[in-house]
Design an enzyme around this catalytic site. Sequence first.
Site, PDB file in Angstrom:
ATOM      1  N   LYS A   1       0.822  -1.208   0.000  1.00 58.10           N
ATOM      2  CA  LYS A   1       0.000   0.000   0.000  1.00 58.10           C
ATOM      3  C   LYS A   1       0.857   1.259   0.000  1.00 58.10           C
ATOM      4  O   LYS A   1       0.440   2.293  -0.524  1.00 58.10           O
ATOM      5  CB  LYS A   1      -0.949  -0.010   1.205  1.00 58.10           C
ATOM      6  CG  LYS A   1      -1.930  -1.159   1.101  1.00 58.10           C
ATOM      7  CD  LYS A   1      -3.271  -0.817   1.661  1.00 58.10           C
ATOM      8  CE  LYS A   1      -4.284  -1.839   1.194  1.00 58.10           C
ATOM      9  NZ  LYS A   1      -5.504  -1.827   1.974  1.00 58.10           N
TER      10      LYS A   1
ATOM     11  N   LYS B   1      -7.860 -12.037  -6.513  1.00 55.73           N
ATOM     12  CA  LYS B   1      -9.037 -12.186  -5.673  1.00 55.73           C
ATOM     13  C   LYS B   1     -10.097 -11.124  -5.982  1.00 55.73           C
ATOM     14  O   LYS B   1      -9.751 -10.000  -6.324  1.00 55.73           O
ATOM     15  CB  LYS B   1      -8.575 -12.031  -4.211  1.00 55.73           C
ATOM     16  CG  LYS B   1      -9.398 -12.771  -3.199  1.00 55.73           C
ATOM     17  CD  LYS B   1      -8.712 -12.736  -1.832  1.00 55.73           C
ATOM     18  CE  LYS B   1      -9.283 -11.634  -0.972  1.00 55.73           C
ATOM     19  NZ  LYS B   1      -8.936 -11.766   0.464  1.00 55.73           N
TER      20      LYS B   1
ATOM     21  N   LYS C   1     -12.954  -5.903  -2.568  1.00 58.24           N
ATOM     22  CA  LYS C   1     -13.890  -4.778  -2.588  1.00 58.24           C
ATOM     23  C   LYS C   1     -13.209  -3.431  -2.804  1.00 58.24           C
ATOM     24  O   LYS C   1     -13.851  -2.454  -3.126  1.00 58.24           O
ATOM     25  CB  LYS C   1     -14.727  -4.752  -1.308  1.00 58.24           C
ATOM     26  CG  LYS C   1     -13.960  -4.508  -0.006  1.00 58.24           C
ATOM     27  CD  LYS C   1     -14.941  -4.342   1.124  1.00 58.24           C
ATOM     28  CE  LYS C   1     -14.476  -4.831   2.485  1.00 58.24           C
ATOM     29  NZ  LYS C   1     -13.061  -4.895   2.801  1.00 58.24           N
TER      30      LYS C   1
END
Length: 329
Positions: free
Chosen positions: A109, A194, A197
């Site tokens: 991140k 994956k 969201k």
Amino acid sequence: MFSGVKPTGHLTLGNYLGAVRRWVEEDQHRGEALFCVVDLHALTMDHDPARVRRLSRQAASLLLASGLDPAVCTVFVQSHVDEHARLSYLLECVASDGEMRRMIQYKEKTAQAVASGQSVRLSLLTYPALMAADILAYDAVEVPVGEDQTQHVELTRDLAERFNHRYGLTFVVPRAINPPVAARVMDLQNPGSKMGKSHDATAGIVYLLDEPDVIVRKVKRAVTDSGAGVTYDRAGRPGLANLLEILAACTGKKPAALADAYAGAGALKADTADAVIELLRPLRARHAELSADPAQLDAILREGAARARSIARPVVDRAYRAIGLLPPA
Ligand code: TRP
């Protein structure tokens, strides 16, 4: 047990089949279970306050609509219970700078933030201390999480053991439990990754609140290879395997057995879309009911927070005393 959902995006079919459904069917019934909308964790990257507020309500509502029952388990919002932030600071005093910087998610991140010209928030680095606090404040034994969170739960174990060793037995040492691999839903456009969201590209993601026609369109456009027939081969034909696994998860059948029943991807896609729409129908209906009555959701979350507080408060007080802080008179 304790688990958390971060309100950084709309909940997806991947969240439901990979985690929430098991929480509903199994985990909430096994002893004391807490399910938390971890809103503080949504502030570690650039965020929009109104969106976090909206997604937090929506996540809570969807957890309840999925079948988490406030009569059986505790559903609450992290920021409503001060003990999380209170304990997080103590754990920052136990964790080392080096071990925090080794977290894979932090590295990824950070790279992402830098690439998009954002500054890196300090809370992105300290995030695992807060996550450890979420877990340790409840004496949680089991933490059902996806593989991407295993490293954070391992760190939580290390911090608990170190604290106990230095300051006396204070925390239960928890363990991660990973959902079975069969429930791993991949992105329809990119079956190598994956169905998450927080992704930007949404064409391959089925959201729990997608309208049926949107679900049909997304499933129809799912990427599959051009080989003949339908076979279940995860490594060689990941797109088809993903559809077969989604259909299997919806119907309770086995992916390999389902593969035999289809001659081509078209029919498989049509049936998968139908199965997903049927699976989500009751959930969408309950969500609509809850949305129409905001006071009911508020009341459930208020009671959940009170219950959570009553468990966490004595645990965190115990840690404050053990580490050398003077109890208030
Ligand atoms: N970090 C988790 C995620 O990104 C969410 C989370 C926060 C969590 N605190 C938790 C999960 C405690 C389990 C237990 O998905």
